[in-house]
Motif scaffolding. Structure first.
Motif, short mmCIF file in Angstrom:
data_model
loop_
_atom_site.label_atom_id
_atom_site.label_comp_id
_atom_site.label_asym_id
_atom_site.label_seq_id
_atom_site.Cartn_x
_atom_site.Cartn_y
_atom_site.Cartn_z
N VAL A 8 0.85 -1.19 0.00
CA VAL A 8 0.00 0.00 0.00
C VAL A 8 0.89 1.24 0.00
CG1 VAL A 8 -1.70 1.31 1.33
CG2 VAL A 8 -1.91 -1.17 1.13
N GLU A 24 -5.13 0.50 -1.34
CA GLU A 24 -5.68 -0.28 -0.22
C GLU A 24 -5.65 -1.76 -0.57
OE1 GLU A 24 -10.12 -0.70 1.64
OE2 GLU A 24 -9.45 1.32 1.15
N SER A 25 -5.49 -2.59 0.45
CA SER A 25 -5.52 -4.03 0.27
C SER A 25 -6.38 -4.63 1.38
CB SER A 25 -4.10 -4.60 0.33
OG SER A 25 -4.14 -6.01 0.24
N LYS A 26 -7.47 -5.30 0.97
CA LYS A 26 -8.37 -5.96 1.93
C LYS A 26 -8.68 -7.36 1.43
CE LYS A 26 -11.05 -2.11 3.84
NZ LYS A 26 -12.39 -1.53 3.91
N LYS A 31 -7.29 -2.07 -4.05
CA LYS A 31 -7.77 -0.83 -4.64
C LYS A 31 -6.57 -0.10 -5.23
CE LYS A 31 -11.00 1.48 -2.58
NZ LYS A 31 -11.76 2.37 -1.66
#
Length: 86
Positions: A8, A24-26, A31
């Protein structure tokens, strides 16, 4: 294909003027932000494929509709043209 590992906040530069930033990383989603010159078209592949398919379907020839339209255009007018009276 170039495969990279990014964290990120890290960026990837493409050519001159295109920057891809990992925002973003989920879980299994990432993202990304893409900064590119105004003239560069950016599309999501699945959306572009759906649009192309719908355009293909819409432009496919509908022979029955064309025949109905030809019949309507060939039919004699049921009333006099505007401005003319009997």
């Amino acid at each position: 294909m170039l495969v990279l590992t990014r964290k990120v906040g890290e960026q990837v530069l493409i050519g001159e003027g295109i920057v891809v930033t990992i925002l973003e990383s989920k879980g299994d989603s990432i993202k990304v932000g893409i900064d590119a010159p105004k003239g560069v078209k950016i599309h999501r592949a699945e959306v572009l494929a759906a649009v192309i398919e719908e355009n293909r379907k819409a432009s496919a020839s509908d022979h029955a509709a064309a025949a109905r339209l030809a019949n309507l255009l060939a039919a004699p007018a049921s009333r006099p043209p505007a401005g003319e009276t009997d």
